[in-house]
Design a protein around this motif. Structure first.
Motif, PDB file in Angstrom:
ATOM      1  N   ARG A 199       0.835  -1.207   0.000  1.00  6.66           N
ATOM      2  CA  ARG A 199       0.000   0.000   0.000  1.00  6.66           C
ATOM      3  C   ARG A 199       0.867   1.252   0.000  1.00  6.66           C
ATOM      4  NH1 ARG A 199      -1.530   1.407   4.853  1.00  6.66           N
ATOM      5  NH2 ARG A 199      -1.749   3.615   4.722  1.00  6.66           N
ATOM      6  N   ASP A 200       1.900   1.235   0.836  1.00  5.13           N
ATOM      7  CA  ASP A 200       2.819   2.375   0.868  1.00  5.13           C
ATOM      8  C   ASP A 200       3.555   2.506  -0.460  1.00  5.13           C
ATOM      9  OD1 ASP A 200       4.421   4.484   2.362  1.00  5.13           O
ATOM     10  OD2 ASP A 200       6.005   3.122   1.701  1.00  5.13           O
ATOM     11  N   LEU A 201       3.997   1.410  -1.015  1.00  7.66           N
ATOM     12  CA  LEU A 201       4.751   1.431  -2.268  1.00  7.66           C
ATOM     13  C   LEU A 201       3.928   2.026  -3.401  1.00  7.66           C
ATOM     14  CD1 LEU A 201       7.290   0.541  -3.852  1.00  7.66           C
ATOM     15  CD2 LEU A 201       6.145  -1.647  -4.228  1.00  7.66           C
ATOM     16  N   TYR A 202       2.677   1.628  -3.515  1.00  7.85           N
ATOM     17  CA  TYR A 202       1.870   2.098  -4.637  1.00  7.85           C
ATOM     18  C   TYR A 202       1.248   3.476  -4.405  1.00  7.85           C
ATOM     19  CZ  TYR A 202       2.619  -2.235  -6.991  1.00  7.85           C
ATOM     20  OH  TYR A 202       3.218  -3.285  -7.625  1.00  7.85           O
ATOM     21  N   HIS A 203       1.317   4.004  -3.180  1.00 13.13           N
ATOM     22  CA  HIS A 203       0.846   5.368  -2.934  1.00 13.13           C
ATOM     23  C   HIS A 203       1.970   6.394  -3.045  1.00 13.13           C
ATOM     24  CE1 HIS A 203      -2.840   3.670  -0.836  1.00 13.13           C
ATOM     25  NE2 HIS A 203      -3.273   4.358  -1.861  1.00 13.13           N
ATOM     26  N   ARG A 204       3.181   5.938  -3.246  1.00 13.19           N
ATOM     27  CA  ARG A 204       4.317   6.859  -3.372  1.00 13.19           C
ATOM     28  C   ARG A 204       4.310   7.506  -4.745  1.00 13.19           C
ATOM     29  NH1 ARG A 204       9.773   4.407  -1.105  1.00 13.19           N
ATOM     30  NH2 ARG A 204      10.387   6.504  -1.667  1.00 13.19           N
ATOM     31  N   HIS A 205       4.637   8.794  -4.760  1.00  9.19           N
ATOM     32  CA  HIS A 205       4.703   9.532  -6.020  1.00  9.19           C
ATOM     33  C   HIS A 205       6.148   9.790  -6.448  1.00  9.19           C
ATOM     34  CE1 HIS A 205       0.423  10.050  -5.885  1.00  9.19           C
ATOM     35  NE2 HIS A 205       0.498  10.587  -4.683  1.00  9.19           N
ATOM     36  N   HIS A 229      12.949   1.991   3.744  1.00 12.95           N
ATOM     37  CA  HIS A 229      11.919   3.023   3.653  1.00 12.95           C
ATOM     38  C   HIS A 229      11.010   3.094   4.882  1.00 12.95           C
ATOM     39  CE1 HIS A 229      12.931   3.703  -0.522  1.00 12.95           C
ATOM     40  NE2 HIS A 229      12.864   2.395  -0.748  1.00 12.95           N
ATOM     41  N   GLY A 230      11.391   2.482   5.984  1.00 12.42           N
ATOM     42  CA  GLY A 230      10.531   2.447   7.165  1.00 12.42           C
ATOM     43  C   GLY A 230      10.215   3.825   7.729  1.00 12.42           C
ATOM     44  N   LYS A 231      11.224   4.683   7.836  1.00  9.27           N
ATOM     45  CA  LYS A 231      11.008   6.033   8.371  1.00  9.27           C
ATOM     46  C   LYS A 231      10.112   6.839   7.439  1.00  9.27           C
ATOM     47  CE  LYS A 231      13.385  10.081  10.117  1.00  9.27           C
ATOM     48  NZ  LYS A 231      14.670  10.756  10.307  1.00  9.27           N
ATOM     49  N   GLY A 232      10.346   6.711   6.143  1.00  9.44           N
ATOM     50  CA  GLY A 232       9.507   7.412   5.169  1.00  9.44           C
ATOM     51  C   GLY A 232       8.069   6.922   5.197  1.00  9.44           C
ATOM     52  N   MET A 233       7.885   5.618   5.460  1.00 10.26           N
ATOM     53  CA  MET A 233       6.526   5.079   5.568  1.00 10.26           C
ATOM     54  C   MET A 233       5.778   5.763   6.704  1.00 10.26           C
ATOM     55  SD  MET A 233       6.875   0.966   5.020  1.00 10.26           S
ATOM     56  CE  MET A 233       5.207   0.653   5.529  1.00 10.26           C
ATOM     57  N   ALA A 234       6.438   5.906   7.831  1.00  8.82           N
ATOM     58  CA  ALA A 234       5.800   6.542   8.993  1.00  8.82           C
ATOM     59  C   ALA A 234       5.458   7.999   8.696  1.00  8.82           C
ATOM     60  CB  ALA A 234       6.714   6.442  10.206  1.00  8.82           C
ATOM     61  N   GLU A 235       6.366   8.712   8.038  1.00  9.11           N
ATOM     62  CA  GLU A 235       6.113  10.118   7.721  1.00  9.11           C
ATOM     63  C   GLU A 235       4.962  10.261   6.727  1.00  9.11           C
ATOM     64  OE1 GLU A 235       9.923  11.348   6.356  1.00  9.11           O
ATOM     65  OE2 GLU A 235      10.762  11.478   8.389  1.00  9.11           O
ATOM     66  N   ARG A 236       4.949   9.411   5.693  1.00 12.30           N
ATOM     67  CA  ARG A 236       3.854   9.475   4.708  1.00 12.30           C
ATOM     68  C   ARG A 236       2.520   9.104   5.345  1.00 12.30           C
ATOM     69  NH1 ARG A 236       8.112   7.689   1.680  1.00 12.30           N
ATOM     70  NH2 ARG A 236       7.684   5.487   2.084  1.00 12.30           N
ATOM     71  N   ASN A 237       2.546   8.152   6.267  1.00 10.07           N
ATOM     72  CA  ASN A 237       1.316   7.765   6.952  1.00 10.07           C
ATOM     73  C   ASN A 237       0.807   8.902   7.829  1.00 10.07           C
ATOM     74  OD1 ASN A 237      -0.788   6.086   7.745  1.00 10.07           O
ATOM     75  ND2 ASN A 237       0.403   5.209   9.422  1.00 10.07           N
ATOM     76  N   LEU A 238       1.718   9.579   8.529  1.00 12.20           N
ATOM     77  CA  LEU A 238       1.326  10.714   9.372  1.00 12.20           C
ATOM     78  C   LEU A 238       0.744  11.845   8.522  1.00 12.20           C
ATOM     79  CD1 LEU A 238       1.251  12.018  12.166  1.00 12.20           C
ATOM     80  CD2 LEU A 238       3.570  12.835  11.754  1.00 12.20           C
ATOM     81  N   GLU A 239       1.358  12.129   7.379  1.00 14.44           N
ATOM     82  CA  GLU A 239       0.831  13.169   6.486  1.00 14.44           C
ATOM     83  C   GLU A 239      -0.561  12.808   5.971  1.00 14.44           C
ATOM     84  OE1 GLU A 239       3.739  13.557   3.428  1.00 14.44           O
ATOM     85  OE2 GLU A 239       5.217  14.495   4.741  1.00 14.44           O
ATOM     86  N   ALA A 240      -0.778  11.538   5.658  1.00 13.07           N
ATOM     87  CA  ALA A 240      -2.091  11.108   5.167  1.00 13.07           C
ATOM     88  C   ALA A 240      -3.151  11.229   6.257  1.00 13.07           C
ATOM     89  CB  ALA A 240      -2.016   9.673   4.659  1.00 13.07           C
ATOM     90  N   VAL A 241      -2.790  10.884   7.477  1.00 12.84           N
ATOM     91  CA  VAL A 241      -3.742  11.002   8.594  1.00 12.84           C
ATOM     92  C   VAL A 241      -4.090  12.466   8.844  1.00 12.84           C
ATOM     93  CG1 VAL A 241      -3.967  10.699  11.088  1.00 12.84           C
ATOM     94  CG2 VAL A 241      -3.114   8.831   9.690  1.00 12.84           C
ATOM     95  N   GLN A 242      -3.082  13.340   8.800  1.00 15.69           N
ATOM     96  CA  GLN A 242      -3.345  14.764   9.006  1.00 15.69           C
ATOM     97  C   GLN A 242      -4.193  15.337   7.881  1.00 15.69           C
ATOM     98  OE1 GLN A 242       0.614  16.334   9.470  1.00 15.69           O
ATOM     99  NE2 GLN A 242       0.610  16.028  11.689  1.00 15.69           N
ATOM    100  N   ALA A 243      -3.959  14.904   6.650  1.00 18.25           N
ATOM    101  CA  ALA A 243      -4.762  15.389   5.523  1.00 18.25           C
ATOM    102  C   ALA A 243      -6.210  14.945   5.669  1.00 18.25           C
ATOM    103  CB  ALA A 243      -4.174  14.880   4.207  1.00 18.25           C
ATOM    104  N   ARG A 244      -6.419  13.694   6.108  1.00 22.26           N
ATOM    105  CA  ARG A 244      -7.797  13.222   6.324  1.00 22.26           C
ATOM    106  C   ARG A 244      -8.477  13.981   7.451  1.00 22.26           C
ATOM    107  NH1 ARG A 244      -6.293   7.490   7.011  1.00 22.26           N
ATOM    108  NH2 ARG A 244      -4.636   7.695   5.554  1.00 22.26           N
TER     109      ARG A 244
END
Length: 127
Positions: free
Chosen positions: A34-40, A69-84
């Motif tokens: 999920r993280d891999l395919y949501h990356r731009h 990419h573990g740290k980046g996964m956490a950051e992208r997840n946090l950004e997605a939660v904040q956007a929602r």
């Protein structure tokens, strides 16, 4: 014919451990994909290579991706939660002037605030 006598307790425990380890690995795999395919920032070829690596070497592929990419996964997840959360606030009317004025009008009609307080909230919302 008693089947339980043919399958000892330690084999049952081992089977349960293997089953739950597979379930945990599969949930991690879904999270990584999920993280891999949501990356731009990755190209389609990079995504295909990672996917192929995870298919050919399942455990190693997931662990390597998490290590790199573990740290980046956490950051992208946090950004997605904040956007929602921001989107939810906007839809509830919490982020715009009209929503704040409507809430203040309800408080004014209910008698919780005075007209002067309502005017002050309205001027702050419009500013």
């Amino acid at each position: 014919m008693v089947l339980a006598a043919d399958y000892p307790l330690l084999n049952i425990i081992w089977t349960m451990l293997v089953f739950f380890a597979f379930v945990i690995w599969f949930s991690i795999l879904i999270t990584v994909l999920r993280d891999l395919y949501h990356r731009h920032d990755l190209s389609g070829w990079s995504k295909a290579a990672w996917t192929l690596f995870m298919i050919v070497f399942p455990f190693l592929g997931v662990l390597v991706y998490l290590g790199i990419h573990g740290k980046g996964m956490a950051e992208r997840n946090l950004e997605a939660v904040q956007a929602r959360a921001d989107l939810a606030d906007t839809r509830r009317g919490g982020g715009n002037a009209a929503g704040e004025i409507a809430k203040a009008k309800e408080l004014l009609d209910g008698g919780a605030i005075t007209q002067a307080e309502f005017d002050q909230i309205k001027s702050q919302a419009l500013a």
